[in-house]
Design a protein around this motif. Structure first.
Motif, PDB file in Angstrom:
ATOM      1  N   VAL A 127       0.910  -1.180  -0.084  1.00  0.00           N
ATOM      2  CA  VAL A 127      -0.117   0.032  -0.109  1.00  0.00           C
ATOM      3  C   VAL A 127       0.812   1.597   0.152  1.00  0.00           C
ATOM      4  CG1 VAL A 127      -1.774   1.285   1.272  1.00  0.00           C
ATOM      5  CG2 VAL A 127      -1.765  -1.250   1.353  1.00  0.00           C
ATOM      6  N   GLN A 128       1.833   1.257   1.041  1.00  0.00           N
ATOM      7  CA  GLN A 128       2.669   2.392   0.963  1.00  0.00           C
ATOM      8  C   GLN A 128       4.012   2.009   0.820  1.00  0.00           C
ATOM      9  OE1 GLN A 128       3.215   5.839   4.020  1.00  0.00           O
ATOM     10  NE2 GLN A 128       4.835   4.652   4.694  1.00  0.00           N
ATOM     11  N   MET A 129       4.621   2.586  -0.567  1.00  0.00           N
ATOM     12  CA  MET A 129       6.053   2.402  -0.850  1.00  0.00           C
ATOM     13  C   MET A 129       6.768   3.422  -0.365  1.00  0.00           C
ATOM     14  SD  MET A 129       7.659  -0.143  -2.493  1.00  0.00           S
ATOM     15  CE  MET A 129       7.069  -0.856  -3.632  1.00  0.00           C
ATOM     16  N   PRO A 130       7.990   3.319   0.597  1.00  0.00           N
ATOM     17  CA  PRO A 130       8.469   4.504   1.108  1.00  0.00           C
ATOM     18  C   PRO A 130       9.070   5.378  -0.171  1.00  0.00           C
ATOM     19  CG  PRO A 130       9.120   2.661   2.387  1.00  0.00           C
ATOM     20  CD  PRO A 130       8.230   2.097   1.057  1.00  0.00           C
ATOM     21  N   LEU A 131       9.176   6.785   0.235  1.00  0.00           N
ATOM     22  CA  LEU A 131       9.825   7.694  -0.547  1.00  0.00           C
ATOM     23  C   LEU A 131       8.896   8.284  -1.845  1.00  0.00           C
ATOM     24  CD1 LEU A 131      13.620   6.267  -0.517  1.00  0.00           C
ATOM     25  CD2 LEU A 131      12.274   7.987   1.036  1.00  0.00           C
ATOM     26  N   PHE A 132       9.529   8.849  -2.692  1.00  0.00           N
ATOM     27  CA  PHE A 132       8.469   9.601  -3.837  1.00  0.00           C
ATOM     28  C   PHE A 132       8.751   8.808  -5.042  1.00  0.00           C
ATOM     29  CE2 PHE A 132      12.549  11.256  -4.797  1.00  0.00           C
ATOM     30  CZ  PHE A 132      12.547  11.598  -6.025  1.00  0.00           C
ATOM     31  N   TYR A 133       9.803   7.808  -5.039  1.00  0.00           N
ATOM     32  CA  TYR A 133       9.887   7.164  -6.232  1.00  0.00           C
ATOM     33  C   TYR A 133       8.562   6.646  -7.317  1.00  0.00           C
ATOM     34  CZ  TYR A 133      14.556   7.469  -4.316  1.00  0.00           C
ATOM     35  OH  TYR A 133      15.648   7.884  -3.945  1.00  0.00           O
ATOM     36  N   ASP A 134       7.913   5.981  -6.697  1.00  0.00           N
ATOM     37  CA  ASP A 134       6.751   5.263  -7.085  1.00  0.00           C
ATOM     38  C   ASP A 134       5.664   6.342  -7.462  1.00  0.00           C
ATOM     39  OD1 ASP A 134       6.348   5.441  -4.241  1.00  0.00           O
ATOM     40  OD2 ASP A 134       4.519   4.012  -4.384  1.00  0.00           O
ATOM     41  N   ASN A 135       5.354   7.345  -6.513  1.00  0.00           N
ATOM     42  CA  ASN A 135       4.196   8.382  -6.673  1.00  0.00           C
ATOM     43  C   ASN A 135       4.542   9.207  -7.903  1.00  0.00           C
ATOM     44  OD1 ASN A 135       4.963   7.942  -3.688  1.00  0.00           O
ATOM     45  ND2 ASN A 135       2.656   8.457  -3.762  1.00  0.00           N
ATOM     46  N   TYR A 136       6.066   9.647  -8.175  1.00  0.00           N
ATOM     47  CA  TYR A 136       6.430  10.305  -9.390  1.00  0.00           C
ATOM     48  C   TYR A 136       6.802   9.519 -10.516  1.00  0.00           C
ATOM     49  CZ  TYR A 136       8.911  14.028 -11.714  1.00  0.00           C
ATOM     50  OH  TYR A 136       9.270  15.201 -12.516  1.00  0.00           O
ATOM     51  N   PHE A 137       7.265   8.729 -10.733  1.00  0.00           N
ATOM     52  CA  PHE A 137       7.538   8.010 -11.742  1.00  0.00           C
ATOM     53  C   PHE A 137       6.615   6.966 -12.382  1.00  0.00           C
ATOM     54  CE2 PHE A 137      11.914   9.331 -10.178  1.00  0.00           C
ATOM     55  CZ  PHE A 137      12.155   9.884 -11.304  1.00  0.00           C
ATOM     56  N   VAL A 138       5.643   6.136 -11.506  1.00  0.00           N
ATOM     57  CA  VAL A 138       4.936   5.225 -12.218  1.00  0.00           C
ATOM     58  C   VAL A 138       3.819   6.003 -12.970  1.00  0.00           C
ATOM     59  CG1 VAL A 138       2.716   3.643 -11.550  1.00  0.00           C
ATOM     60  CG2 VAL A 138       4.980   3.784 -10.186  1.00  0.00           C
ATOM     61  N   PRO A 139       3.439   7.211 -12.672  1.00  0.00           N
ATOM     62  CA  PRO A 139       2.408   7.920 -13.888  1.00  0.00           C
ATOM     63  C   PRO A 139       3.345   8.259 -15.032  1.00  0.00           C
ATOM     64  CG  PRO A 139       2.244   8.840 -11.281  1.00  0.00           C
ATOM     65  CD  PRO A 139       3.457   8.021 -11.313  1.00  0.00           C
ATOM     66  N   ARG A 140       4.466   8.363 -14.850  1.00  0.00           N
ATOM     67  CA  ARG A 140       5.418   8.956 -15.921  1.00  0.00           C
ATOM     68  C   ARG A 140       5.793   7.469 -16.891  1.00  0.00           C
ATOM     69  NH1 ARG A 140       5.438  12.825 -12.500  1.00  0.00           N
ATOM     70  NH2 ARG A 140       5.811  14.966 -13.609  1.00  0.00           N
ATOM     71  N   GLY A 141       5.324   6.362 -16.542  1.00  0.00           N
ATOM     72  CA  GLY A 141       5.565   5.110 -17.547  1.00  0.00           C
ATOM     73  C   GLY A 141       6.691   4.310 -16.998  1.00  0.00           C
ATOM     74  N   TYR A 142       7.109   4.253 -15.765  1.00  0.00           N
ATOM     75  CA  TYR A 142       8.162   3.446 -15.236  1.00  0.00           C
ATOM     76  C   TYR A 142       7.405   2.543 -14.126  1.00  0.00           C
ATOM     77  CZ  TYR A 142      11.503   6.947 -16.594  1.00  0.00           C
ATOM     78  OH  TYR A 142      12.445   7.763 -17.326  1.00  0.00           O
TER      79      TYR A 142
END
Length: 659
Positions: A127-142
């Motif tokens: 549910v929660q993945m620490p830090l911002f990497y998933d929040n920022y990069f998943v919407p950008r196709g990563y």
């Protein structure tokens, strides 16, 4: 003269305008989903855009077979990889690259300035993945993959602190992403799963232990790993626990393993912890355990590009780690980029947030998506010269950097010794005082005191820039059978610096938040903001190194010293990029135990330093000529008995926890 850029033909301009109009009209009549798809597949964009839904991202967990059985239960160990990836590309028949952070801290200690841990729903999905990497990069196709190192959180196996199991934990996941390893849908089940949703192109990132794993995996040469972004990371574990034979303050790898391991590892991995303890003797000797955990020796295997980030005042993972790793990568032609801050052990998200997210975004777009966004043609280095004031360097260290060999000269009745280009005769004597540290020595630099030998230039007439790794060769005669040495470089003059000795190591955490990416109810993309915490000082210690004189001949085996005999040893100092400004003085201090940073020897020796056999070999931009220019025409200053003001005290090296 300015470069002239030819204008396109008029027909080309009209064709481009017509194409743009069609694109706008088409997007206006598309459904939101179709519009996102059209944007995502536009040819050769310069920047990935947040066109995918984070709220509807696929969240799944895979357990990857490492091929090892470190816990001795008769089954090969499986490591847990929690995955957050956009759902739309798979439906469109498109594959996505991966950003991966492999960590031992996802359950025991947390990640980032707010110590975030992974959380799960009742079905075991993250549910929660620490830090911002998933929040920022998943919407950008990563896709983002958070790997629990062996023996931690939901993974099998044992924690071996940078050894085979640690590295294989993450490498196995890179292999699985590229179709070379087996993944399972559960920790003990038999149902396999393939990573058909990814193109296998992987970038690893992480701070401290996490970044260390990125270094170690890169040093295996694994295919599919395109780039690594190690932040405040170790390059050789010997140098984390030992400084050229001198044990660094506090702890050992067995203690660190026990701190992060899960309950199963705690119950079944006693033999591994014993091996860690036995292989890391407090004698400071280099053992096979350290050879296994030395990634520098394998730099020739690195295929990935490397974006290094480090605080120049990091006294946890000292910049010796970045210096030796950077130099080894340079020798083998590895694509490199570097950020150097004035902080201690701090993530760039917490001292230069906006620029960091933008730079990291462009770096991953270039390295994993292949976008020609020009980041590879920008300056190689960003360096924090003053709090929140950054400069760039086209190449790091600059191509004009050369080694200047400086010679200490003895003091007179008027004061401390001097530092210059001419060899000098004479000796200086000091007595080890384990109660004192580099801040005590530097604070009394203008006054002769019995616990140190200090050497200063006259006030500089021009700025002097040191860039890279220095060494100090010392010839000394001890009065006892054991002795430790410290060498520190000091910029003597008033300045405002980040207060790296404060608990925040150069930052203050604020109550306000800023958001970086998309949020869900269980995973916010908003994080506490920070500000620089500064200190007004009269001096700045900007590089240091330590050694045990008994290891003068070999790191492999220390020997008792013969009192009255002279020994020569070269201390390797931490890498830096520092400008000593006009009007300031450059100083070298040679002393014994640096309190809280190395353990004291078993005795309290007096050491006589033979100055003709002692040199400081400094990487100066402009080399020896730059030093000569900066000191030409400068009149010597008779120092008074003033007490200079610096940071309050150095932070002890904190081996538990590393992060």
């Amino acid at each position: 003269m300015p470069t002239r850029i030819p204008l396109p033909a008029r027909s080309t301009i009209w064709r481009a305008l017509a194409t743009a109009v069609v694109a706008v009209l088409t997007a206006a009549f598309l459904t939101p989903t179709a519009a996102r798809a059209a944007t995502a597949i536009s040819p050769a964009p310069r920047e990935s855009r947040p066109v995918y839904s984070y709220a509807h991202a696929v969240r799944e967990s895979v357990w990857v077979d490492t091929g090892l059985d470190e816990d001795g239960d008769g089954r090969t160990d499986r490591v847990a990889a929690d995955i957050v990836r956009p759902s739309e590309p798979a439906r469109q028949g498109r594959k996505v690259p991966v950003i991966m952070d492999a960590s031992p801290y996802y359950s025991c200690c947390g990640r980032g300035n707010e110590s975030q841990v992974k959380t799960y729903d009742p079905q075991g999905r993250v549910v929660q993945m620490p830090l911002f990497y998933d929040n920022y990069f998943v919407p950008r196709g990563y896709a983002f993959v958070g790997v629990d190192l062996a023996g931690t959180n939901r993974s099998d196996g044992c924690v071996d602190v940078g050894g085979r199991s640690d590295i294989q934990s993450a490498k196995a996941v890179v292999d699985w992403l590229n179709g070379r390893a087996t993944g399972y849908t559960s920790r003990a089940g038999t149902k396999t799963v393939r990573a058909g949703w990814t193109d296998g192109r992987t970038g690893m990132i992480g701070k401290s232990w996490d970044g260390t794993i990125a270094n170690g995996v890169a040093a295996t040469g694994v295919q599919g790993l395109r780039t690594v972004v190690p932040i405040s990371a170790i390059s050789s574990w010997y140098d984390y626990y030992v400084a050229q034979g001198a044990p660094l303050y506090d702890g050992g790898p067995d203690e660190l393993a026990g701190y992060v391991e899960n309950d199963a590892a705690h119950a079944h991995c006693a033999a591994v912890r014993k091996k860690l303890a036995d292989g890391s003797p407090r004698s400071g000797d280099w053992t096979p355990l350290w050879t296994e955990r030395d990634y520098v020796k394998d730099a020739a295997k690195v295929r990935a590009s490397v974006f290094l980030v480090h605080g120049m005042q990091d006294l946890n993972v000292r910049t010796k780690h970045l210096g030796q790793w950077w130099d080894a990568l340079a020798r083998h032609g590895v694509e490199r980029k570097i950020w150097l801050s004035q902080t201690g052990h701090v993530d760039p998200f917490d001292y230069r947030r906006g620029a960091w997210v933008d730079t990291l975004h462009r770096w991953f777009d270039h390295e994993l998506l292949g976008y020609d966004n020009g980041i590879d043609r920008e300056p190689m280095a960003d360096i924090e010269r003053h709090p929140d004031q950054w400069v760039t360097s086209r190449v790091w260290p600059p191509r004009t950097t050369g080694t200047a060999v400086l010679h200490p000269a003895p003091g007179t009745r008027a004061g401390v010794g001097t530092l210059g280009l001419r060899p000098a005769r004479g000796t200086e004597t000091f007595t080890d005082d384990p109660k004192l540290s580099e801040t005590d020595w530097a604070g009394r630099l203008t006054t002769p005191t019995p616990e140190k030998a200090g050497f200063l230039t006259a006030p500089l007439t021009h700025d002097l820039r040191l860039s890279g790794s220095a060494t100090v060769t010392v010839t000394a005669t001890p009065t006892t059978a054991s002795a430790h040495l410290s060498a520190v470089l000091v910029d003597v003059g008033p300045d405002t610096v980040r207060d790296y000795a404060d608990a925040g190591e150069g930052i203050t955490t604020l109550a306000s938040r800023s958001c970086w990416g998309e949020s869900t109810a269980g995973d916010s993309a908003c994080f506490k903001e920070t500000a620089a915490r500064t200190a007004r000082v009269d001096y700045t210690v900007f590089s240091r190194g330590w050694a045990d004189l008994g290891h003068y001949a070999s790191l492999g085996k220390g020997v008792p010293l013969t009192p009255g005999r002279a020994y020569t040893m070269t201390l390797r100092l931490a890498a830096t990029d520092h400008v000593v400004p006009k009007g300031h003085r450059l100083a070298l201090v040679i002393a014994g135990t640096d309190r809280d940073l190395i353990d004291p020897p078993s005795t309290k020796p007096t050491l006589t330093v033979f100055l003709p056999g002692t040199t400081a070999n400094l990487p100066l931009v402009g080399g020896a000529a730059a030093f000569a220019r900066a000191t030409a025409g400068s009149a010597p200053v008779r120092p008074g008995p003033a007490l200079l003001k610096g940071v309050r005290a150095t932070h002890p090296a904190r081996h538990v926890p590393l992060g």
